[in-house]
Write a protein that holds these residues in place. Sequence first.
Motif, short mmCIF file in Angstrom:
data_model
loop_
_atom_site.label_atom_id
_atom_site.label_comp_id
_atom_site.label_asym_id
_atom_site.label_seq_id
_atom_site.Cartn_x
_atom_site.Cartn_y
_atom_site.Cartn_z
N THR A 377 4.59 41.05 17.75
CA THR A 377 4.09 41.86 18.86
C THR A 377 4.15 41.07 20.17
O THR A 377 3.56 39.98 20.27
CB THR A 377 2.65 42.34 18.59
OG1 THR A 377 2.66 43.08 17.36
CG2 THR A 377 2.15 43.23 19.71
N PHE A 378 4.88 41.62 21.11
CA PHE A 378 5.04 40.97 22.42
C PHE A 378 4.14 41.71 23.41
O PHE A 378 4.23 42.94 23.52
CB PHE A 378 6.51 41.03 22.85
CG PHE A 378 7.40 40.28 21.89
CD1 PHE A 378 7.72 38.95 22.13
CD2 PHE A 378 7.88 40.88 20.73
CE1 PHE A 378 8.51 38.24 21.23
CE2 PHE A 378 8.67 40.18 19.83
CZ PHE A 378 8.99 38.86 20.07
N ALA A 379 3.26 40.95 24.07
CA ALA A 379 2.24 41.60 24.90
C ALA A 379 2.02 40.89 26.22
O ALA A 379 2.30 39.69 26.35
CB ALA A 379 0.92 41.67 24.13
N MET A 380 1.54 41.66 27.18
CA MET A 380 1.10 41.11 28.46
C MET A 380 -0.35 41.53 28.62
O MET A 380 -0.71 42.65 28.28
CB MET A 380 1.91 41.72 29.61
CG MET A 380 3.35 41.25 29.65
SD MET A 380 4.43 42.39 30.58
CE MET A 380 3.54 42.62 32.09
N GLY A 381 -1.17 40.62 29.14
CA GLY A 381 -2.56 41.00 29.34
C GLY A 381 -3.20 40.13 30.39
O GLY A 381 -2.58 39.20 30.91
N MET A 382 -4.47 40.42 30.68
CA MET A 382 -5.21 39.58 31.61
C MET A 382 -5.68 38.35 30.84
O MET A 382 -5.67 38.34 29.63
CB MET A 382 -6.42 40.33 32.17
CG MET A 382 -6.07 41.63 32.85
SD MET A 382 -4.87 41.42 34.20
CE MET A 382 -5.88 40.60 35.41
#
Length: 495
Positions: A377-382
């Motif tokens: 799972t490739f993710a962007m977040g704060m």
Amino acid sequence: MQPISRRDVLLLGGIGAAGVLVGGTGLITSWTSGPDPTSGRKLVTPTGRALVEPQFVEPQALSSSDGALHVRLTAAEGLARIAGQDATALSYNGGVPGPTLFLRPGDLLQVTLENQLDAVTNLHVHGLHVSPEGNSDNVFVAIAPGDSFDYDYRLPEDHPPGVYWYHPHHHGMVAGQVFGGLYGAIIVEDPTPIPVTRERVLVISDITFDAAGRIPAPSRMDQMMGREGTMVLVNGQTTPHLSSAPSARERWRIVNACTSRYLKLRLDGQELQLLGIDSGRFETPRDVEEVLVPPGNRADLLVSMRTGASVLRTLPVDRGSTGMMMGGGAAASSGADLLTLDVTGDRTDTASLPPVPKQAVPRDLRTEPVTGHRELTFAMGMGMGAGMMSFTVDGQPFDPTRVDTLVEAGAIEEWTLTNTSPMDHPIHLHVWPMQLITPSGEEDDSPVWQDVVNVPARSSVRVRIPFEGFTGKTVYHCHILDHEDLGMMGIIDVQ
Ligand SMILES: [Cu+2]
């Protein structure tokens, strides 16, 4: 580029070479690359300004002989002639792009990489099916400024022919060093050549210069979006001019060496056929009007020339946004003209040009047993602080001391690459190519093999991977190189 002594500098100055700066961080040497711009085609713009379109040029070609190629690559910062202007950039041996390396299956490629940068670097041979260990395609090698390192890459006898490339891969420095000018093409020749009138290499990259001819530092937003240059270059030039003859069949080997820019290529007025993408090859060339080439991918294209003037263009590509985070900026690759083509004169005698022979049927893992499944799972977040988003794989940013994925040698695995973020990510696995299991929209069902697979925003792509031929530790990562540097990379160990 060899180091230039003070005396050489004076001698070079005497024969009219560009000036040389000796900076505080070490010797900055100078070079000129590309053709004399006055030798190109003269044009007049609508505003009456005369322009000279440079002639299409290709990087220096270095070919193996007797099964081996030894190359010395010096990575250095210096003055370069890029896009018709003097600019301060990075280069291998003074050229942007660096030399093209022509190899054959079974060859030994030896590269002595000399680091004259003021930062750590190393070398990755992108897409080559070679060992990831020792002094082969080992991304964990770190070459300090002033040091050099000897790489040995042994290509298997059955290495797939195709278009590959090389660039630095030291985590945290990759985007800046590639954007700065460090890249070059690798061609693995076909055992039986494809009959064409002419072959060309097109390394497409992008770059930005400020008024002083230097590359400005990227903003945090640039890095989160993935930096894109204001100029798109073909072999270091903007919109070079190329001539051909009617009925000629040319083979264009295209590398997307851009740090983040997606290319959507069109050449209206000409007949295009795709031989393959990356190491993947179709059994018969596929008729295409447009080819999407995300960062890191390569296209192997046949162009059948028709009389007329054409422009090779890249069209705008919407590659998502940061969503509701960080002000919701849109990530879009803008369009650009890449080169102009004039097809004039007498017809080429195509009677002597045989049809393209059928290629070997590609392996199809859909008919082989799968030994395991995983989801990445490739993710962007704060959460990275200081106004930066986090870029993660399976919830964690890259850690060079951690093995994320342990695979048994010989396994054939199905991976579901899931992108939960609102931005596309082109995912690259080193050493082992991936077969797309969900290649949507293809009219035929022939196997598609790539080493960079685009995973669109908020979607999943399934691939199957045969972990054969080599063992060892390497990486998979987003090929928007800013995202890789920000942490969207994991370590795989095949044992
Ligand atoms: Cu990415």
